[in-house]
Enzyme design. Structure first.
Site, mmCIF file in Angstrom:
data_model
loop_
_atom_site.group_PDB
_atom_site.id
_atom_site.type_symbol
_atom_site.label_atom_id
_atom_site.label_comp_id
_atom_site.label_asym_id
_atom_site.label_seq_id
_atom_site.Cartn_x
_atom_site.Cartn_y
_atom_site.Cartn_z
ATOM 1 N N GLU A 1 0.823 -1.205 0.000
ATOM 2 C CA GLU A 1 0.000 0.000 0.000
ATOM 3 C C GLU A 1 0.865 1.266 0.000
ATOM 4 O O GLU A 1 0.519 2.259 -0.645
ATOM 5 C CB GLU A 1 -0.957 0.000 1.193
ATOM 6 C CG GLU A 1 -2.045 -1.055 1.125
ATOM 7 C CD GLU A 1 -2.994 -0.882 -0.049
ATOM 8 O OE1 GLU A 1 -2.976 0.187 -0.701
ATOM 9 O OE2 GLU A 1 -3.747 -1.824 -0.332
ATOM 10 N N TYR B 1 -5.866 6.470 4.597
ATOM 11 C CA TYR B 1 -6.110 5.377 3.659
ATOM 12 C C TYR B 1 -5.311 4.126 4.004
ATOM 13 O O TYR B 1 -5.867 3.028 4.095
ATOM 14 C CB TYR B 1 -5.789 5.815 2.218
ATOM 15 C CG TYR B 1 -5.704 4.624 1.309
ATOM 16 C CD1 TYR B 1 -6.858 3.943 0.940
ATOM 17 C CD2 TYR B 1 -4.478 4.124 0.878
ATOM 18 C CE1 TYR B 1 -6.796 2.796 0.160
ATOM 19 C CE2 TYR B 1 -4.409 2.986 0.097
ATOM 20 C CZ TYR B 1 -5.568 2.331 -0.263
ATOM 21 O OH TYR B 1 -5.493 1.190 -1.023
ATOM 22 N N ASP C 1 -9.416 4.695 -1.891
ATOM 23 C CA ASP C 1 -8.317 5.159 -2.735
ATOM 24 C C ASP C 1 -8.922 5.790 -3.986
ATOM 25 O O ASP C 1 -10.141 6.008 -4.056
ATOM 26 C CB ASP C 1 -7.354 4.010 -3.070
ATOM 27 C CG ASP C 1 -7.958 2.977 -4.029
ATOM 28 O OD1 ASP C 1 -9.178 3.052 -4.315
ATOM 29 O OD2 ASP C 1 -7.208 2.099 -4.492
ATOM 30 N N CYS D 1 -14.805 -0.087 -13.904
ATOM 31 C CA CYS D 1 -15.238 1.314 -13.783
ATOM 32 C C CYS D 1 -14.003 2.212 -13.826
ATOM 33 O O CYS D 1 -13.655 2.876 -12.849
ATOM 34 C CB CYS D 1 -16.010 1.486 -12.471
ATOM 35 S SG CYS D 1 -16.960 3.010 -12.351
ATOM 36 N N CYS E 1 -20.263 -0.676 -18.142
ATOM 37 C CA CYS E 1 -21.438 -0.875 -17.288
ATOM 38 C C CYS E 1 -22.072 -2.249 -17.454
ATOM 39 O O CYS E 1 -22.576 -2.827 -16.485
ATOM 40 C CB CYS E 1 -22.471 0.218 -17.562
ATOM 41 S SG CYS E 1 -21.889 1.879 -17.110
ATOM 42 N N CYS F 1 -20.531 -4.669 -15.132
ATOM 43 C CA CYS F 1 -20.429 -4.255 -13.739
ATOM 44 C C CYS F 1 -21.491 -4.941 -12.868
ATOM 45 O O CYS F 1 -22.683 -4.902 -13.196
ATOM 46 C CB CYS F 1 -20.590 -2.738 -13.630
ATOM 47 S SG CYS F 1 -20.479 -2.139 -11.931
ATOM 48 N N CYS G 1 -26.398 1.660 -9.896
ATOM 49 C CA CYS G 1 -25.561 2.828 -10.191
ATOM 50 C C CYS G 1 -26.382 4.029 -10.669
ATOM 51 O O CYS G 1 -26.977 4.006 -11.762
ATOM 52 C CB CYS G 1 -24.514 2.469 -11.237
ATOM 53 S SG CYS G 1 -23.375 3.822 -11.600
#
Length: 347
Positions: free
Chosen positions: A40, A121, A139, A191, A198, A201, A207
């Site tokens: 990270e 984060y 993030d 995305c 889409c 997804c 959404c």
């Protein structure tokens, strides 16, 4: 919406999770917190593709947080060279030493925040992924997914409070780490910043951005200000010939740009000329060319000049480094570019 989003996303993640060297697959035991934390830190403002070889090198050289804690600062900085944002590497060593002194990583987000370099984060990511704590992990990928999912149209960075609140509302109590990684994967593969696939997804029906017809327009970003430009000069001072050639390298101050890194001497990036005004040794200088590099807050154009004399004796602390091993010096990208320019010119 909370239960629907989390269950759909986790079902999708179970079948589509990316295979990454620092991750555990869905259903496996949680990964080593050292590997989660290290990845990270490296991934901040850096792509997965760029991080992977650095992560492999670090974990091979320093397989545990205790091993990293015992490493010399200059060795860590050299291994980090090329990843950029070098304050991350300095904080990495500080945090590793703090963790080693504690006897292990703290497990809560609040305690993790106390370690050097662990902001909101990273602390949330380690708490959720390594320790199974419920934590809200946001993030850039998650930020984009949430902005589109809830059609949050306030421009960044002002929208971040609303995005975080919305992310909190859909984060489940169980499998929070998998949920966070599922959100990251969704943003990285489906995305994306330039596209919204889409039809692929799992959250298509929930959404609001898709329902309103233009999900790619979200999140709204404020116009970037033009970065200022600076100029400077780097000095190549060499002794010896052929296979015995050595170049003079200095260690940059611990604080400031590229702090603690080996580098060519320079003029502080205040001007660019023939090098004579700020040169570390007197004599004639030959221009080798110009290198350009973009930093976060400014762009730099740096002229590179070569000392024309032989056996120069630079003033101040530094070391002679074999030119044929210059790639092993761990120079930051800017100075690695300068070195390659000179070596190519001389060959």
């Amino acid at each position: 919406m909370t239960a629907t989003v989390s269950s759909k996303l986790l079902d999708w993640y179970d079948g589509h999770a990316r295979s990454l060297p620092w991750r555990a697959r869905p259903g496996e035991a949680a990964p080593d917190p050292y590997r989660v934390w290290l990845s990270e830190v490296m991934l901040q403002q850096t792509t997965t593709a760029a991080v992977a070889p650095y992560f492999a090198k670090f974990t091979e050289t320093w397989p545990t947080v205790e091993a990293l804690a015992a490493a010399a600062d200059e060795d860590v900085m050299a291994a980090w060279a090329g990843l950029g944002y070098y304050s991350r590497a300095r904080n990495l060593v500080k945090a590793a030493r703090a963790v080693a002194e504690m006897g292990g990583f703290p497990e809560t987000e609040a305690e993790l925040r106390k370690l050097p370099g662990l902001g909101e984060y990273i602390a949330a990511a380690v708490a959720a992924i390594a320790f199974g704590q419920r934590a809200v992990v946001v993030d850039a990928n998650v930020e984009r997914v949430v902005a589109r999912l809830f059609a949050i149209r306030d421009p960044l960075p002002g929208a971040r409070k609303a995005i975080r609140a919305a992310a909190d509302g859909i984060t489940p109590d169980e499998r929070a780490g998998d949920f966070a990684q599922a959100m990251m994967d969704l943003g990285a593969t489906i995305c994306t910043a330039r596209d919204a696939k889409c039809l692929l997804c799992p959250l298509m029906d929930e959404c609001k951005g898709r329902a309103e017809g233009d999900p790619v327009a979200l999140p709204v970003k404020a116009k970037k200000k033009a970065k200022p430009s600076r100029t400077g000069t780097a000095f190549w001072i060499q002794r010896g010939e052929g296979d015995t050639r050595e170049v003079w390298l200095v260690k940059r101050p611990g604080k400031g740009m590229l702090g603690g890194m080996r580098a060519l001497p320079d003029d502080g990036w205040s001007s660019r000329g023939d090098g004579s005004e700020d040169a570390p040794v007197p004599g004639a200088w030959k221009a080798a060319g110009v290198v350009r590099h973009g930093f976060t807050h400014f762009d730099l154009e740096m002229g590179v000049v070569i000392h024309a004399g032989e056996n120069a004796k630079p003033v101040g602390e530094g070391e002679w480094w074999p030119v044929d091993r210059i790639e092993d010096a761990g120079l930051p990208t800017l100075f690695a570019k300068a070195a390659r320019l000179v070596v190519a010119d001389r060959e």
